[in-house]
Scaffold this motif. Structure first.
Motif, mmCIF file in Angstrom:
data_model
loop_
_atom_site.group_PDB
_atom_site.id
_atom_site.type_symbol
_atom_site.label_atom_id
_atom_site.label_comp_id
_atom_site.label_asym_id
_atom_site.label_seq_id
_atom_site.Cartn_x
_atom_site.Cartn_y
_atom_site.Cartn_z
ATOM 1 N N LYS A 57 -7.148 -0.276 -8.796
ATOM 2 C CA LYS A 57 -6.084 -1.246 -8.548
ATOM 3 C C LYS A 57 -5.017 -0.926 -9.572
ATOM 4 O O LYS A 57 -5.301 -0.900 -10.779
ATOM 5 C CB LYS A 57 -6.604 -2.682 -8.743
ATOM 6 N N ASP A 58 -3.805 -0.620 -9.107
ATOM 7 C CA ASP A 58 -2.721 -0.410 -10.066
ATOM 8 C C ASP A 58 -1.543 -1.292 -9.702
ATOM 9 O O ASP A 58 -1.116 -1.353 -8.551
ATOM 10 C CB ASP A 58 -2.305 1.065 -10.186
ATOM 11 N N GLY A 59 -1.073 -1.991 -10.730
ATOM 12 C CA GLY A 59 0.007 -2.949 -10.543
ATOM 13 C C GLY A 59 1.154 -2.635 -11.487
ATOM 14 O O GLY A 59 0.948 -2.047 -12.559
ATOM 15 N N TYR A 60 2.362 -3.000 -11.071
ATOM 16 C CA TYR A 60 3.569 -2.625 -11.800
ATOM 17 C C TYR A 60 4.502 -3.819 -11.871
ATOM 18 O O TYR A 60 4.840 -4.410 -10.844
ATOM 19 C CB TYR A 60 4.241 -1.451 -11.081
ATOM 20 N N THR A 73 6.178 -8.365 -9.511
ATOM 21 C CA THR A 73 4.997 -7.527 -9.780
ATOM 22 C C THR A 73 4.362 -7.131 -8.450
ATOM 23 O O THR A 73 4.004 -7.989 -7.644
ATOM 24 C CB THR A 73 3.971 -8.262 -10.668
ATOM 25 N N LEU A 74 4.294 -5.830 -8.226
ATOM 26 C CA LEU A 74 3.692 -5.280 -7.005
ATOM 27 C C LEU A 74 2.427 -4.528 -7.392
ATOM 28 O O LEU A 74 2.373 -3.927 -8.466
ATOM 29 C CB LEU A 74 4.677 -4.314 -6.332
ATOM 30 N N TYR A 75 1.428 -4.579 -6.515
ATOM 31 C CA TYR A 75 0.211 -3.814 -6.829
ATOM 32 C C TYR A 75 -0.405 -3.280 -5.551
ATOM 33 O O TYR A 75 -0.106 -3.757 -4.453
ATOM 34 C CB TYR A 75 -0.799 -4.697 -7.577
ATOM 35 N N HIS A 76 -1.260 -2.285 -5.703
ATOM 36 C CA HIS A 76 -2.083 -1.871 -4.568
ATOM 37 C C HIS A 76 -3.463 -1.444 -5.048
ATOM 38 O O HIS A 76 -3.703 -1.283 -6.251
ATOM 39 C CB HIS A 76 -1.404 -0.781 -3.717
ATOM 40 N N ILE A 77 -4.371 -1.325 -4.101
ATOM 41 C CA ILE A 77 -5.700 -0.790 -4.393
ATOM 42 C C ILE A 77 -5.805 0.464 -3.538
ATOM 43 O O ILE A 77 -5.787 0.391 -2.315
ATOM 44 C CB ILE A 77 -6.811 -1.813 -4.066
ATOM 45 N N GLN A 78 -5.824 1.609 -4.195
ATOM 46 C CA GLN A 78 -5.730 2.873 -3.455
ATOM 47 C C GLN A 78 -6.511 3.960 -4.193
ATOM 48 O O GLN A 78 -6.693 3.893 -5.408
ATOM 49 C CB GLN A 78 -4.237 3.245 -3.321
ATOM 50 N N TRP A 79 -6.948 4.955 -3.448
ATOM 51 C CA TRP A 79 -7.673 6.080 -4.030
ATOM 52 C C TRP A 79 -6.751 6.933 -4.881
ATOM 53 O O TRP A 79 -5.581 7.131 -4.536
ATOM 54 C CB TRP A 79 -8.330 6.914 -2.926
ATOM 55 N N LEU A 132 0.836 -1.198 0.000
ATOM 56 C CA LEU A 132 0.000 0.000 0.000
ATOM 57 C C LEU A 132 0.865 1.240 0.000
ATOM 58 O O LEU A 132 1.704 1.429 0.891
ATOM 59 C CB LEU A 132 -0.937 0.000 1.217
ATOM 60 N N MET A 133 0.669 2.044 -1.020
ATOM 61 C CA MET A 133 1.393 3.326 -1.111
ATOM 62 C C MET A 133 0.430 4.451 -0.743
ATOM 63 O O MET A 133 -0.781 4.292 -0.851
ATOM 64 C CB MET A 133 1.913 3.506 -2.549
#
Ligand code: 5CA
Length: 445
Positions: free
Chosen positions: A158-161, A131-137, A70-71
């Protein structure tokens, strides 16, 4: 949950400024409340569905090996200066300064921040692929926020990289995302068609958008009718199998399917005339491969097998989590209200007591309510002292897929009525059979 104790502020009137069905229904069903243009509170019913959608996205990401983190929503302007996007992003970016006068921004996306995390902690090819992802506003100061959560200014993504050593590896990550996105949407009961698109401010040449066909969609789309016949279904795909993932990608993207941004009339003309379709669609996700765009400008390098430093190949991949609620309702409603697919319904079953206060009806409803809870299901029991018509209208509006109606007349014959919201068909059966039928439907999901 007992409706008498819940917070479900349904609206009787149709909100005048809501132009499309999903926006109208989310307001009427007490799911959201607008706080300012394109910014919403998620009221309990809406929040429940949002969490269900989020949960499916998490499960399908982790099924293919992507790692959640989470970022923060607030980011430093300096990070964005490194990639050159601080100025390039323009008016869509909400710029803020803190009490020290430091320039900050509310993140519209996270390529810079994830690249910063990567460069700080990863230095060797041995740590790849990752691959890292988070679900954030996110916040994008859209020129025209509209259609409720469909085009918000604050929205959940949801953005993943992915970080890979070579372009080839990164293309596998791209294909794997396509597979996992297809499964994510199918689990929600949605068909989202991958279409060649434009990469906009994210960058890169390889990009596909996922579109749910709907007359109210914002994008104009052109496709070969054949694309709507392809489904992932129950296929067991190994996310680490390069050929298998590539195979799915080729199968789903070889027929013509493009948004207006990349539409090519000459190519489209080659599709047999009876299969040329023009329609509208809602973009519920997008995947990108942009190579070393951020890793080069921000110095995200790994030491390769040959001992030399090399910038990593990256892509980013987004799902519009809050927008999906709008898309789900556009695809699943009638003139009475929402019709939730079982996979995302806020409550599994509604129990309507036709004669609240009648000892037998109350007892039967309580017993049903407790039995569903004991089975791990989430019932909504309308125990209010209201007319039957009003109770049915509320249940139809909020769209629970199954309703059990309990009244003294049926109970005399030992039966309750089970109604499907989607077909409207009703069946009488004993309470035990009703529980069994509904439990079985959810067990099979
Ligand atoms: N960084 C990349 C991928 S992580 C990115 O930002 N992609 S995006 O711009 O395509 O956004 C991903 C998804 O977020 C879109 O496909 C769309 O479903 C959703 N989305 C974008 N803008 C909005 C908005 N204003 N309101 C609601 N959802 C949005």
């Amino acid at each position: 949950m007992r409706l008498s104790r819940y917070f479900l502020p349904v609206l009787k009137e149709t909100p005048a400024d809501a132009q499309i069905a999903s926006h109208r229904l989310m307001l009427r069903a007490g799911m959201i409340r607008q706080q300012s243009a394109g910014i919403y509170s998620w009221l309990p019913l809406g929040y429940k569905v949002l969490k269900k959608v989020e949960n499916i996205v998490h499960q399908e990401q982790q099924r293919v090996g992507h790692i959640p983190l989470l970022m923060p929503t607030l980011q430093s302007a300096d990070l964005w200066r490194e990639s050159g996007r601080y100025d390039a992003y323009g008016d869509e970016m909400l710029r803020i300064s803190d009490r020290q006068g430091r320039e900050m921004l509310y993140g519209p996306t996270n390529e810079e921040m994830i690249t910063d995390i990567f460069r700080a902690h990863v230095g060797s090819y041995k740590d790849l692929p990752l691959t890292l992802y988070h679900i954030q506003w996110k916040f994008r100061d859209e020129v025209r926020p509209r259609f409720g959560v469909m085009r918000g200014r604050e929205f959940l993504m949801k953005d993943g990289y992915n970080f890979d050593l070579t372009k080839e590896d990164a293309m596998h990550a791209y294909n794997r995302h396509l597979v996992s996105y297809l499964r994510t949407y199918e689990r929600m009961g949605l068909q989202a068609i991958p279409m060649r698109a434009d990469s906009g401010p994210i960058g890169g040449d390889d990009t596909h958008e996922f579109l749910v066909l709907a007359d109210t969609g914002e994008s104009e789309v052109f496709y070969d009718k054949g694309v709507t016949d392809i489904k992932l279904g129950e296929r067991d795909i190994d996310p680490y199998d390069v050929d298998q993932c590539r195979g799915v990608m080729e199968e789903f993207t070889s027929l013509y399917a493009r948004t207006d941004e990349t539409h090519d009339a000459d190519e489209f003309a080659k599709v047999p005339a009876d299969r040329q379709m023009t329609a509208r669609g809602i973009e519920v996700g997008q995947i990108f491969y942009f190579g070393t765009k951020y890793s080069e400008s921000m110095g995200a390098e790994v030491v390769g097998q040959d001992g030399k430093k090399t910038p990593v190949h990256m892509g980013s991949h987004g799902i519009g989590v809050s927008r999906l609620l709008g898309a789900l309702i556009e695809a699943n409603h009638d003139d009475k209200g929402i019709i939730w697919p079982e996979g995302v319904t806020p409550f599994h079953v509604g129990i309507v007591n036709l004669k609240q206060g009648d000892e037998e009806a109350d007892g039967a409803c309580d017993a049903l309510y407790k039995s569903f809870q004991a089975l791990g299901l989430d019932p909504l029991y309308d125990d209010r002292k209201e007319r039957a018509g009003g109770k049915f209208a509320t249940m139809d509006l909020i769209g629970l897929p199954w309703r059990i109606t309990v009244g003294p007349r049926g109970l005399k014959n030992g039966v309750v009525e089970v109604t499907s919201r989607r077909t409207g068909a009703s069946e009488e059966m004993t309470p035990e059979l009703a529980i069994e039928k509904i439990a079985k439907i959810y067990a099979e999901l």
